[in-house]
Write a protein that holds these residues in place. Sequence first.
Motif, mmCIF file in Angstrom:
data_model
loop_
_atom_site.group_PDB
_atom_site.id
_atom_site.type_symbol
_atom_site.label_atom_id
_atom_site.label_comp_id
_atom_site.label_asym_id
_atom_site.label_seq_id
_atom_site.Cartn_x
_atom_site.Cartn_y
_atom_site.Cartn_z
ATOM 1 N N HIS A 3 40.784 41.398 35.472
ATOM 2 C CA HIS A 3 40.218 40.061 35.341
ATOM 3 C C HIS A 3 41.271 39.003 35.067
ATOM 4 O O HIS A 3 41.082 37.841 35.385
ATOM 5 N N MET A 4 42.385 39.408 34.449
ATOM 6 C CA MET A 4 43.434 38.458 34.099
ATOM 7 C C MET A 4 44.767 39.186 34.091
ATOM 8 O O MET A 4 44.866 40.316 33.613
ATOM 9 N N LEU A 5 45.785 38.510 34.626
ATOM 10 C CA LEU A 5 47.159 39.005 34.581
ATOM 11 C C LEU A 5 47.960 38.010 33.759
ATOM 12 O O LEU A 5 47.944 36.806 34.044
ATOM 13 N N ARG A 34 53.248 41.684 42.229
ATOM 14 C CA ARG A 34 52.018 41.854 41.438
ATOM 15 C C ARG A 34 51.280 40.522 41.305
ATOM 16 O O ARG A 34 50.057 40.478 41.348
ATOM 17 N N ILE A 35 52.028 39.438 41.124
ATOM 18 C CA ILE A 35 51.399 38.114 41.046
ATOM 19 C C ILE A 35 50.716 37.793 42.368
ATOM 20 O O ILE A 35 49.563 37.331 42.388
ATOM 21 N N ARG A 36 51.386 38.048 43.493
ATOM 22 C CA ARG A 36 50.787 37.801 44.815
ATOM 23 C C ARG A 36 49.496 38.595 44.985
ATOM 24 O O ARG A 36 48.490 38.077 45.457
ATOM 25 N N ARG A 37 49.540 39.867 44.590
ATOM 26 C CA ARG A 37 48.351 40.719 44.713
ATOM 27 C C ARG A 37 47.223 40.201 43.830
ATOM 28 O O ARG A 37 46.068 40.143 44.253
ATOM 29 N N ALA A 38 47.557 39.791 42.605
ATOM 30 C CA ALA A 38 46.536 39.265 41.696
ATOM 31 C C ALA A 38 45.881 38.028 42.287
ATOM 32 O O ALA A 38 44.648 37.886 42.258
ATOM 33 N N LYS A 39 46.685 37.120 42.828
ATOM 34 C CA LYS A 39 46.125 35.908 43.430
ATOM 35 C C LYS A 39 45.220 36.261 44.605
ATOM 36 O O LYS A 39 44.134 35.692 44.747
ATOM 37 N N GLU A 41 43.508 38.890 45.006
ATOM 38 C CA GLU A 41 42.290 39.519 44.479
ATOM 39 C C GLU A 41 41.409 38.540 43.714
ATOM 40 O O GLU A 41 40.330 38.904 43.258
ATOM 41 N N GLY A 42 41.898 37.316 43.515
ATOM 42 C CA GLY A 42 41.136 36.331 42.748
ATOM 43 C C GLY A 42 41.281 36.492 41.247
ATOM 44 O O GLY A 42 40.494 35.946 40.475
ATOM 45 N N THR A 43 42.309 37.228 40.831
ATOM 46 C CA THR A 43 42.578 37.435 39.408
ATOM 47 C C THR A 43 43.250 36.196 38.828
ATOM 48 O O THR A 43 44.168 35.650 39.432
ATOM 49 N N GLN A 44 42.801 35.777 37.665
ATOM 50 C CA GLN A 44 43.435 34.648 36.984
ATOM 51 C C GLN A 44 44.816 35.080 36.502
ATOM 52 O O GLN A 44 44.980 36.157 35.925
ATOM 53 N N GLY A 122 34.075 44.942 28.627
ATOM 54 C CA GLY A 122 33.897 44.826 30.062
ATOM 55 C C GLY A 122 35.015 44.077 30.776
ATOM 56 O O GLY A 122 35.010 43.992 32.000
ATOM 57 N N LEU A 123 35.951 43.533 30.027
ATOM 58 C CA LEU A 123 37.048 42.779 30.635
ATOM 59 C C LEU A 123 38.325 43.615 30.660
ATOM 60 O O LEU A 123 38.569 44.415 29.758
ATOM 61 N N THR A 124 39.128 43.410 31.679
ATOM 62 C CA THR A 124 40.402 44.101 31.815
ATOM 63 C C THR A 124 41.504 43.070 31.955
ATOM 64 O O THR A 124 41.441 42.204 32.830
#
Length: 182
Positions: A3-5, A34-39, A41-44, A122-124
């Motif tokens: 959910h957040m990086l 990892r930042i590119r992948r998070a973005k 995936e829609g991860t904040q 429930g958050l990761t």
Amino acid sequence: MIHMLIVVDMQRDFVSGALGSDRARAIVPAVAARIRRAKAEGTQVLFTLDTHGEDYAATREGRHLPVPHCIQGTPGWALEPEIAAECERGMISFEKPTFGSTQLAHHVARWADSLGAPDGGGLTIELCGVCTDICVVSNALLIKAALPEADLIVDGALCAGVTPAKHEAALETMRSCQIEVK
């Protein structure tokens, strides 16, 4: 699902500058990926920035670590260029005068509360960056205290410590505090 990086202190002075190391330089491409992948995936994505003033030498930290670094506004304070290239307008960063950011922990707790998960259930949340044994562990433990039910993950391959032994010791400390280390 992450959910957040949180990307901790991937600044020039910790990577290629005053306190840089081969270990820190080695993780830059993987952290950027990892930042590119998070973005994608829609991860904040949040960032911390170690931030000191010209009076650094007069601070407690400056007296114990007499190497001026991350002085606000200097080239060493900026994100490492490959990491900065992944930043987008609107990404949130937290300037911190010490190892852990209470502002970051409060922000993450407010975010969790807004999602109906005041204890983080429930958050990761994943953390990466430098230095594993100082700022990464400090921020991970602050977030763990604020959100005891959140799943916290630290990817050891995306972190670098002051020394390999201190890196491993910090990872073990986080495991002991029920933070998943992968």
